[in-house]
Design an enzyme around this catalytic site. Structure first.
Site, short mmCIF file in Angstrom:
data_model
loop_
_atom_site.label_atom_id
_atom_site.label_comp_id
_atom_site.label_asym_id
_atom_site.label_seq_id
_atom_site.Cartn_x
_atom_site.Cartn_y
_atom_site.Cartn_z
N LYS A 1 35.83 37.82 45.80
CA LYS A 1 36.14 37.97 44.38
C LYS A 1 34.86 37.95 43.54
CE LYS A 1 37.01 36.20 40.16
NZ LYS A 1 36.23 35.26 39.34
N ASP B 1 41.62 38.11 41.88
CA ASP B 1 41.80 36.67 41.77
C ASP B 1 43.29 36.39 41.79
OD1 ASP B 1 42.92 36.98 39.11
OD2 ASP B 1 40.87 37.39 38.49
#
Length: 218
Positions: free
Chosen positions: A121, A139
Site C-alpha cells: 500500500k 487500503d
DNA sequence: ATCCCGAGGG
DNA sequence: CCCTCTGGAT
C-alpha cells in the site's frame, strides 16, 4: 450491467460529486513523504503532520535518520499509533536507504517493499504521488468499498483487488479514484454500518442490491 | 464504542 | 490465514 459499465457509472458519479478537500500529508521531498506515509497507518494525516516537522528538522536526511537511536526518536513518534513499531521501522528504513539504495528513495514498488515498514500500500502511494505511476494503493477503505460496489469480484486480498481496479480504471484516473474510494468509505460506505439509505450509488451497488433482497423494506 | 489512507510475524 | 501493535479524536 457489465463490469465496465459499473466502473463508468461509479467513476462518473465520483467525478461530478466528490469534493476533494482533505488534509494531506506534508512533505518536501520523496524521503519526507516516505516517512509520513509510514507514520500514517491507523492515524489521521492531521496528527502525522503534527509530528513530522520535528522529525524532519532533527533528521533532514536518510543518513541522519539512519544514525538515530531508538531512545531519541521514540519521543517524537510517541503520540501516534504503534510508536514502537514505527520507530523501529523508520530507523531500519533509513538504514536500508543508505546501505542498499545509495541514500535515495527507490521509485519501483518491488524495491520499496523491501524497506522496513513499507508494504504494498505504501509503495503504491509513493510511486503514484512522486512518480505519477498508475498504481492503486489498496487500503482498508478501497478494499471494502470496491468489493461492495462490485468493482472487484471475489478479490480476497488487496493485491487481487489492486489488479482488478488497475485493469478497469483509466490510468489518468487511478490516483484520484483512490481518493474517491477512500472518501466514500470514510463518510458513507462505513465498515460497520454503511449509510446505504443516503447513498447515491444504490442503483449501481452490488452490496446494496444484495441487502435489498434480504430485507426488501429496510 | 468506533474509527483513523497498515505492516510484520507466527 | 490469523494475530499483534496501540494513541488520539469523536
Amino acid at each position: 450491467m457489465t463490469r465496465k459499465e459499473r466502473y463508468q457509472q461509479v467513476l462518473s458519479y465520483f467525478q461530478q460529486n466528490m469534493p476533494v478537500a482533505e488534509t494531506e500529508l506534508m512533505y518536501d521531498n520523496p524521503y519526507q513523504l516516505l516517512v509520513s506515509v509510514i507514520l500514517s497507518a491507523q492515524c489521521t494525516d492531521k496528527r502525522v503532520n503534527l509530528t513530522t516537522p520535528a522529525i524532519f528538522n532533527q533528521y533532514p536526511t536518510p543518513q541522519l535518520l539512519a544514525q538515530a537511536s531508538f531512545e531519541e526518536l521514540f519521543p517524537l513518534i510517541k503520540s501516534i499509533s504503534y510508536p514502537n513499531n514505527k520507530t523501529k521501522h523508520l530507523i531500519g528504513m533509513a538504514n536500508m536507504l543508505v546501505n542498499t539504495f545509495n541514500g535515495q528513495v527507490p521509485m519501483t514498488v518491488d524495491e520499496l517493499v523491501q524497506l522496513p515498514g513499507v508494504g504494498r500500500k505504501t509503495a503504491n502511494v509513493i510511486t503514484s504521488v512522486i512518480d505519477a505511476q498508475p498504481n492503486m494503493a489498496v487500503d482498508t477503505h478501497v478494499f471494502r468499498v470496491a468489493a461492495r460496489l462490485g468493482l472487484t469480484i471475489k478479490a480476497t486480498t488487496p493485491l487481487a483487488a489492486e489488479k482488478q481496479l488497475i485493469q478497469y480504471i483509466p490510468k489518468e484516473l487511478v490516483h484520484i479514484a483512490h481518493h474517491w474510494l477512500i472518501l466514500h468509505g470514510r463518510y458513507t460506505c462505513l465498515a460497520r454500518n454503511p449509510k446505504c439509505d443516503s447513498c447515491a450509488l444504490q442503483t449501481m451497488c452490488a452490496y446494496f442490491q444484495k441487502q435489498q433482497k434480504k430485507q426488501p423494506k429496510a
